[in-house]
Design a protein around this motif. Structure first.
Motif, mmCIF file in Angstrom:
data_model
loop_
_atom_site.group_PDB
_atom_site.id
_atom_site.type_symbol
_atom_site.label_atom_id
_atom_site.label_comp_id
_atom_site.label_asym_id
_atom_site.label_seq_id
_atom_site.Cartn_x
_atom_site.Cartn_y
_atom_site.Cartn_z
ATOM 1 N N LYS A 45 0.832 -1.201 0.000
ATOM 2 C CA LYS A 45 0.000 0.000 0.000
ATOM 3 C C LYS A 45 0.874 1.262 0.000
ATOM 4 N N ASN A 46 1.953 1.244 0.780
ATOM 5 C CA ASN A 46 2.828 2.419 0.888
ATOM 6 C C ASN A 46 3.692 2.634 -0.346
ATOM 7 N N TYR A 47 4.204 1.547 -0.930
ATOM 8 C CA TYR A 47 5.183 1.682 -2.010
ATOM 9 C C TYR A 47 4.685 1.234 -3.382
ATOM 10 N N GLY A 48 3.538 0.607 -3.447
ATOM 11 C CA GLY A 48 2.979 0.220 -4.733
ATOM 12 C C GLY A 48 3.534 -1.061 -5.340
ATOM 13 N N SER A 49 4.405 -1.743 -4.608
ATOM 14 C CA SER A 49 4.952 -3.008 -5.104
ATOM 15 C C SER A 49 5.164 -3.953 -3.917
ATOM 16 N N LEU A 50 5.499 -5.180 -4.243
ATOM 17 C CA LEU A 50 5.755 -6.164 -3.193
ATOM 18 C C LEU A 50 7.190 -6.013 -2.684
ATOM 19 N N PRO A 51 7.406 -6.258 -1.395
ATOM 20 C CA PRO A 51 8.771 -6.153 -0.859
ATOM 21 C C PRO A 51 9.652 -7.294 -1.344
ATOM 22 N N ASN A 52 10.973 -7.100 -1.197
ATOM 23 C CA ASN A 52 11.899 -8.166 -1.588
ATOM 24 C C ASN A 52 12.023 -9.196 -0.463
ATOM 25 N N TRP A 104 8.330 -14.125 -8.948
ATOM 26 C CA TRP A 104 7.764 -14.912 -10.043
ATOM 27 C C TRP A 104 6.335 -14.501 -10.399
ATOM 28 N N ILE A 105 5.776 -13.559 -9.656
ATOM 29 C CA ILE A 105 4.390 -13.157 -9.902
ATOM 30 C C ILE A 105 4.366 -12.044 -10.943
ATOM 31 N N GLU A 106 3.578 -12.234 -11.968
ATOM 32 C CA GLU A 106 3.480 -11.252 -13.047
ATOM 33 C C GLU A 106 2.517 -10.135 -12.658
ATOM 34 N N TYR A 107 2.766 -8.969 -13.206
ATOM 35 C CA TYR A 107 1.879 -7.829 -12.980
ATOM 36 C C TYR A 107 0.483 -8.169 -13.502
ATOM 37 N N GLY A 108 -0.531 -7.863 -12.704
ATOM 38 C CA GLY A 108 -1.904 -8.134 -13.099
ATOM 39 C C GLY A 108 -2.387 -9.530 -12.759
ATOM 40 N N ALA A 109 -1.589 -10.298 -12.013
ATOM 41 C CA ALA A 109 -2.017 -11.652 -11.612
ATOM 42 C C ALA A 109 -3.239 -11.533 -10.693
ATOM 43 N N PRO A 110 -4.193 -12.438 -10.831
ATOM 44 C CA PRO A 110 -5.393 -12.357 -9.987
ATOM 45 C C PRO A 110 -5.053 -12.608 -8.511
ATOM 46 N N PRO A 111 -5.301 -11.623 -7.633
ATOM 47 C CA PRO A 111 -4.876 -11.748 -6.235
ATOM 48 C C PRO A 111 -5.559 -12.879 -5.470
ATOM 49 N N GLU A 112 -6.778 -13.217 -5.825
ATOM 50 C CA GLU A 112 -7.511 -14.245 -5.070
ATOM 51 C C GLU A 112 -7.062 -15.667 -5.402
ATOM 52 N N THR A 113 -6.294 -15.842 -6.483
ATOM 53 C CA THR A 113 -5.860 -17.194 -6.862
ATOM 54 C C THR A 113 -4.347 -17.313 -7.022
ATOM 55 N N LYS A 168 6.201 -21.206 -13.365
ATOM 56 C CA LYS A 168 6.806 -21.209 -14.696
ATOM 57 C C LYS A 168 8.058 -22.084 -14.631
ATOM 58 N N GLN A 169 8.541 -22.516 -15.761
ATOM 59 C CA GLN A 169 9.701 -23.412 -15.816
ATOM 60 C C GLN A 169 10.937 -22.768 -15.184
ATOM 61 N N ILE A 176 10.849 -23.164 -11.397
ATOM 62 C CA ILE A 176 11.106 -24.554 -11.010
ATOM 63 C C ILE A 176 12.603 -24.849 -11.080
ATOM 64 N N ARG A 177 13.273 -24.398 -12.143
ATOM 65 C CA ARG A 177 14.727 -24.593 -12.254
ATOM 66 C C ARG A 177 15.470 -23.907 -11.119
ATOM 67 N N TRP A 178 15.061 -22.680 -10.798
ATOM 68 C CA TRP A 178 15.710 -21.930 -9.720
ATOM 69 C C TRP A 178 15.559 -22.666 -8.387
ATOM 70 N N LEU A 179 14.354 -23.174 -8.101
ATOM 71 C CA LEU A 179 14.117 -23.919 -6.860
ATOM 72 C C LEU A 179 14.968 -25.180 -6.807
ATOM 73 N N GLN A 180 15.083 -25.884 -7.914
ATOM 74 C CA GLN A 180 15.910 -27.091 -7.953
ATOM 75 C C GLN A 180 17.369 -26.766 -7.680
ATOM 76 N N GLU A 181 17.852 -25.658 -8.236
ATOM 77 C CA GLU A 181 19.231 -25.246 -7.972
ATOM 78 C C GLU A 181 19.438 -24.909 -6.499
ATOM 79 N N GLN A 182 18.473 -24.258 -5.892
ATOM 80 C CA GLN A 182 18.571 -23.884 -4.482
ATOM 81 C C GLN A 182 18.588 -25.112 -3.587
ATOM 82 N N LEU A 183 17.851 -26.131 -3.966
ATOM 83 C CA LEU A 183 17.812 -27.353 -3.170
ATOM 84 C C LEU A 183 19.113 -28.129 -3.266
#
Length: 156
Positions: free
Chosen positions: A54-61, A86-95, A139-140, A143-150
């Motif tokens: 609400k304060n900054y108009g975007s999601l925090p890091n 990974w969330i795109e602009y305009g993604a439906p907030p309820e889902t 998105k693919q 998934i690749r990033w998560l696999q690398e982190q693991l």
């Protein structure tokens, strides 16, 4: 076997049964308390994220999220996976899943996830339903990033 021996055996059986029932009961109560505390901590985290948005108009890091977790003492929430990158602009907030924390339990309380949606709701979702929902959103590249982190060794 005389009456005295029968009473002794019956008393031992009752005490053993009662002890086992109490141990199982307390373990399940502990799991339910941990689950409700995880949900409570995720709600606080969600309120802080929405306040930032609400304060900054975007999601925090993610560093900001880690600082919030430390500040509020959210130890029972566990390892939070934050998906703002990974969330795109305009993604439906309820889902759209913003953050989640896996929780594994034994006993009556089943494994599942504490999920923070983009609109600020927090829910407990069972493992199968969550994995399907997350798979539909990932998105693919994520998934690749998560696999690398693991695969990376953890340093504390």
């Amino acid at each position: 076997m005389n009456t005295r021996q029968k009473k002794l055996i019956a008393n031992i059986v009752v005490v053993v049964f009662f002890t086992i029932a109490m141990i199982a009961g307390f373990a399940n109560i502990k799991n339910k308390i941990n689950r409700s505390e995880s949900i409570r901590a995720m709600k606080i985290l969600g309120q802080e994220i929405l306040k930032y948005r609400k304060n900054y108009g975007s999601l925090p890091n993610e560093i900001y999220i880690t600082q919030i977790k430390e500040r509020i003492g959210a130890v029972r929430i566990g390892n939070v996976q934050y998906r703002a990158t990974w969330i795109e602009y305009g993604a439906p907030p309820e889902t759209t899943i913003l953050a989640y924390a896996p929780k594994k339990y034994s006993g009556v309380v089943k494994d599942g996830y504490v999920v923070l949606w983009l609109d600020g709701r927090v829910e407990w979702i069972d493992k199968k339903e969550f994995e399907k929902t997350l798979h539909d959103q990932q998105k693919q590249q994520e998934i690749r990033w998560l696999q690398e982190q693991l695969r990376k060794p953890r340093t504390f």
